[in-house]
Design an enzyme around this catalytic site. Structure first.
Site, PDB file in Angstrom:
ATOM      1  N   GLN A 178       6.080  -4.813  -4.865  1.00 18.21           N
ATOM      2  CA  GLN A 178       6.699  -6.027  -4.304  1.00 18.21           C
ATOM      3  C   GLN A 178       5.770  -7.248  -4.451  1.00 18.21           C
ATOM      4  O   GLN A 178       5.634  -8.056  -3.530  1.00 18.21           O
ATOM      5  CB  GLN A 178       7.069  -5.819  -2.834  1.00 18.21           C
ATOM      6  CG  GLN A 178       7.980  -4.604  -2.609  1.00 18.21           C
ATOM      7  CD  GLN A 178       8.342  -4.427  -1.155  1.00 18.21           C
ATOM      8  OE1 GLN A 178       9.036  -5.248  -0.578  1.00 18.21           O
ATOM      9  NE2 GLN A 178       7.856  -3.336  -0.556  1.00 18.21           N
ATOM     10  N   CYS A 209      -7.703   5.985   5.845  1.00 21.75           N
ATOM     11  CA  CYS A 209      -8.495   4.867   6.366  1.00 21.75           C
ATOM     12  C   CYS A 209      -8.534   3.663   5.422  1.00 21.75           C
ATOM     13  O   CYS A 209      -8.614   2.523   5.883  1.00 21.75           O
ATOM     14  CB  CYS A 209      -9.891   5.349   6.722  1.00 21.75           C
ATOM     15  SG  CYS A 209      -9.868   6.448   8.155  1.00 21.75           S
ATOM     16  N   LYS A 236     -16.237   2.727  13.798  1.00 22.31           N
ATOM     17  CA  LYS A 236     -14.851   2.488  14.215  1.00 22.31           C
ATOM     18  C   LYS A 236     -14.227   3.771  14.758  1.00 22.31           C
ATOM     19  O   LYS A 236     -14.408   4.849  14.199  1.00 22.31           O
ATOM     20  CB  LYS A 236     -14.038   1.964  13.022  1.00 22.31           C
ATOM     21  CG  LYS A 236     -13.962   2.926  11.838  1.00 22.31           C
ATOM     22  CD  LYS A 236     -13.264   2.269  10.667  1.00 22.31           C
ATOM     23  CE  LYS A 236     -13.085   3.177   9.483  1.00 22.31           C
ATOM     24  NZ  LYS A 236     -12.188   4.314   9.690  1.00 22.31           N
ATOM     25  N   ASP A 277     -15.985   4.673   5.097  1.00 22.77           N
ATOM     26  CA  ASP A 277     -16.170   6.054   5.585  1.00 22.77           C
ATOM     27  C   ASP A 277     -16.740   7.034   4.555  1.00 22.77           C
ATOM     28  O   ASP A 277     -16.317   8.195   4.498  1.00 22.77           O
ATOM     29  CB  ASP A 277     -14.844   6.597   6.140  1.00 22.77           C
ATOM     30  CG  ASP A 277     -14.316   5.768   7.300  1.00 22.77           C
ATOM     31  OD1 ASP A 277     -15.004   4.830   7.717  1.00 22.77           O
ATOM     32  OD2 ASP A 277     -13.205   6.064   7.779  1.00 22.77           O
ATOM     33  N   THR A 332     -10.264   8.050   3.084  1.00 22.15           N
ATOM     34  CA  THR A 332      -9.405   8.484   2.011  1.00 22.15           C
ATOM     35  C   THR A 332      -8.392   7.387   1.702  1.00 22.15           C
ATOM     36  O   THR A 332      -8.065   6.590   2.592  1.00 22.15           O
ATOM     37  CB  THR A 332      -8.655   9.800   2.378  1.00 22.15           C
ATOM     38  OG1 THR A 332      -7.825   9.562   3.533  1.00 22.15           O
ATOM     39  CG2 THR A 332      -9.609  10.926   2.645  1.00 22.15           C
TER      40      THR A 332
HETATM   41  N1  TIU Z   1     -11.622   8.035   6.795  1.00 21.06           N
HETATM   42  C1  TIU Z   1     -10.438   8.653   6.815  1.00 21.06           C
HETATM   43  O1  TIU Z   1      -9.646   8.526   5.899  1.00 21.06           O
HETATM   44  N2  TIU Z   1     -10.177   9.499   7.897  1.00 21.06           N
HETATM   45  C2  TIU Z   1      -9.369  10.602   7.821  1.00 21.06           C
HETATM   46  O2  TIU Z   1      -9.191  11.339   8.790  1.00 21.06           O
HETATM   47  N3  TIU Z   1      -8.823  10.863   6.606  1.00 21.06           N
HETATM   48  C3  TIU Z   1      -8.106  11.954   6.231  1.00 21.06           C
HETATM   49  O3  TIU Z   1      -7.571  11.938   5.135  1.00 21.06           O
HETATM   50  N4  TIU Z   1      -8.028  12.988   7.040  1.00 21.06           N
END
Ligand code: TIU
Length: 225
Positions: free
Chosen positions: A203, A163, A130, A25, A159
């Site tokens: 773990q 995701c 996706k 992303d 992030t």
């Molecule tokens: N790609 C992804 O992480 N989508 C999000 O919405 N992330 C946020 O941290 N908002």
């Protein structure tokens, strides 16, 4: 050929015939002002700052000929694949599907939903659009990887705790080994990034491993010698 990559919680046994790079992303909507990330109230600058590190890694992977997967979180223009529970969440300035400065927020085909130019996919690289956080949900990713004999994934993108972590967990459940590159992933929340990394490696690598891109690139170069 296999190479040992220094990593947490222990060395990652990288198999250079069965691994792929996945870039999650790295879309304008998440890393540039005016997109989805900013409309949720976040400072997007830290996520944009990883672009050079990811680009450097992408160059290294392209040189090896190993598969590269790019993902985009986006929805159909009619929002048929966007659950109301996702669109109506929170109190953003602009919601998914609304018109923003880079086109409709998180809609496939819009400028904002596309990948930043520095990391743009080459012909032949896999692009996964996706509708969810995880890249395996309602996509053909698992089949595409299995067709190519891939069993290990090197994780980058944004992030970290949303995701990227979701996709690492989905991959782990499907039998893939995952290595997260800590300088090639970012969050809008530094504490959440660190916590996600700790959760992943805890773990005995319950979800996967973590290292940085320099360490991986040096290990891959060593395997060539
Ligand atoms: N790609 C992804 O992480 N989508 C999000 O919405 N992330 C946020 O941290 N908002």
């Amino acid at each position: 050929m296999s190479v040992s990559v220094p990593a947490r919680p222990f060395d990652f046994p990288l198999d250079l015939e069965r691994c792929a790079l996945i870039i999650i992303d790295m879309q304008r909507d998440f890393v540039l002002p005016g997109g989805f990330g900013e409309t949720l109230g976040n400072d997007v600058a830290p996520c944009h700052a990883i672009v050079p590190a990811v680009a450097n890694l992408l160059t290294a992977f392209r040189a090896t000929g190993l598969p590269v997967v790019h993902t985009r979180e986006c929805h159909n223009p009619d929002l048929s694949d966007c659950p109301p529970a996702k669109r109506e969440r929170g109190n953003p300035k602009l919601r998914i599907g609304d018109e923003g400065p880079m086109g409709r927020i998180l809609i496939a085909g819009e400028v904002g939903a596309d990948i930043v130019p520095e990391l743009y996919p080459n012909d032949g690289e896999i692009i996964i659009d996706k509708p969810g956080k995880g890249a395996f949900y309602k996509t053909g990713l698992d089949e595409l990887l299995k067709q190519r004999g891939i069993s290990q994934l090197v994780f980058t993108g944004v992030t970290t705790e949303v995701c990227v972590q979701s996709t690492m967990r989905e991959a782990n459940d499907r039998g893939y080994e995952g290595l997260l590159l800590t300088d090639c992933t970012e969050s809008y929340f530094p504490d959440f990034k660190q916590a996600a990394i700790e959760m992943i490696v805890a773990q005995g690598a319950i979800v996967g491993w973590a290292t940085d891109s320099d360490t991986l690139i040096k290990a891959m170069a060593g395997a060539d010698e």
